[in-house]
Design an enzyme around this catalytic site. Sequence first.
Site, PDB file in Angstrom:
ATOM      1  N   GLU A 212      37.026  43.586  32.315  1.00 58.41           N
ATOM      2  CA  GLU A 212      38.514  43.438  32.475  1.00 58.41           C
ATOM      3  C   GLU A 212      38.890  42.613  30.982  1.00 58.41           C
ATOM      4  O   GLU A 212      39.766  41.842  31.034  1.00 58.41           O
ATOM      5  CB  GLU A 212      38.853  42.483  33.636  1.00 58.41           C
ATOM      6  CG  GLU A 212      38.767  43.170  34.975  1.00 58.41           C
ATOM      7  CD  GLU A 212      39.376  42.371  36.000  1.00 58.41           C
ATOM      8  OE1 GLU A 212      39.883  41.103  35.939  1.00 58.41           O
ATOM      9  OE2 GLU A 212      39.171  42.872  37.125  1.00 58.41           O
TER      10      GLU A 212
ATOM     11  N   GLU B 174      35.470  47.711  41.139  1.00 63.16           N
ATOM     12  CA  GLU B 174      36.104  46.751  41.932  1.00 63.16           C
ATOM     13  C   GLU B 174      37.277  47.113  42.760  1.00 63.16           C
ATOM     14  O   GLU B 174      38.093  47.427  42.157  1.00 63.16           O
ATOM     15  CB  GLU B 174      36.776  45.389  40.894  1.00 63.16           C
ATOM     16  CG  GLU B 174      35.767  44.713  40.413  1.00 63.16           C
ATOM     17  CD  GLU B 174      36.427  43.344  39.607  1.00 63.16           C
ATOM     18  OE1 GLU B 174      37.231  42.960  40.124  1.00 63.16           O
ATOM     19  OE2 GLU B 174      35.668  42.930  38.689  1.00 63.16           O
TER      20      GLU B 174
END
Length: 501
Positions: free
Chosen positions: A173, A292
Amino acid sequence: MPQARIAIDRTMLVAPINRRIFGSFVEHLGRCVYDGIYEPGHASANDDGFRLDVIDLVKELGSSTIRYPGGNFVSGYRWEDGVGPKDERPVRRDLAWHSLETNQVGLDEFARWCKLTGSELMMAVNLGTRGIENALDLLEYANHPSGTALSDQRIVNGTSEPHDIRMWCLGNEMDGPWQTGYLSADDYGKLAARTAQALKAADKNLELVVCGSSGSTMPTFGDWERTVLEHSYEHVDYISAHAYYQERNGDLGSYLASSLDMQYFIDTVVSTGDHVKNKLHSNKTIKISFDEWNIWYLDEHRASEEVNDEWRVAPRQLEDTYSVADAVVLGNLLITLLKNHDRVGSASLAQLVNVIAPIMTEPGGASWRQTTFFPFSVTSRLARGEVLRPRIDVGIYETAVYGAAPLVDSVATFDEESGRAAVFLVNRSQTESLQVTIDVAELGASVIDEAVSLHDADAYAKNTLADQTRVGLRSLAGAVLTDGALTVTLPPVSWSAIALK
């Protein structure tokens, strides 16, 4: 009773099933590792301190690939802290989750845990506070057989054979301002490309995942993927996607249609990747690692004080308790991943134990299955062979967030070698059962081998420490297979699976 018709045609092939689509995720966050998979004082603990009751549940869940060690945690992680004698390992501050990391579980221990669960280790490298040299060192320690400084160190530490980790994430991320060491798309794309080139110089057969957007609501979504891939396309194999969903403002109708957003996410990343492919005149097609995805009541956790100014070891964080409705949405998200399996090559349910997880534990006590455990475990067990995208004829309902949504969603799998098939379905109606007729004549099935459903009169029923078996699978009564036509009645707010042979 409302009705739906579904046709399953073997020509509607999506892709052969890669077991990596049933992956999960273990991060050093809250009680996922400590007091989750690892509790040396527990009655079921093995010599490494891992709870065998949890291992049994992970095997039942059917997790294939386990992403490790993060997550936001990885962007400040020093992998060297977690190898060697345990009494010499330092305690460090984890800035991501404002807690203390004891490093009692590191790479070697976790690799042994993966072998006990029958899963593949998927490793993430720190590109937040570290970079290329650190990634190369970790690869050498993990995968080189012997005869170098770091591979010999691994052997001295008690692991004679290399871990042979094939899949590697290039950070986590990196578009998010919450991420330690976050970067612009241009800066990250350049760093990821250089790191990937170096890793593949060491081992050309590695499979590398470059960071995509942290969510479809990020202001840079789409443009981030384009920029990063323009730098790294020829060096990497996957681009990541992350998505979490929750019910907001009592709007169950929109929540039950969450998979429409996941489909939008996938479509956007695929089209962006193909644009870069064409721009670069590449012969390679990038795939998505949806590493995710889950249900996460993030709004409530942000409003709580569970992340505070104290520095604690394994505090209780992000311990959502899931309802029947949550499980139905999760089952639908998994249907969506399968329907896009030609481009979604890998996926990781985040996370595995205690932290937004299908498995819960109590220190010194029990472990149990959350509602979300059931659709994942059954799908992982029954889905074999190839994924088929059904043609669905069904009515719609209006949602405040996503507009018109079909009342039923479905996907099927077929294994020609064994002659077995499976159909997975959700009914999004909050009030009405739906009668569904499924044309399975082309599959040659003649027997219903199994028919189960997850539903309840209370869509918000949950399994808790005090009542660990309140919700479970029910037999899907009334399923009939006659002359190639499968007829079944789906209860309101339900997820169902039917196995045929």
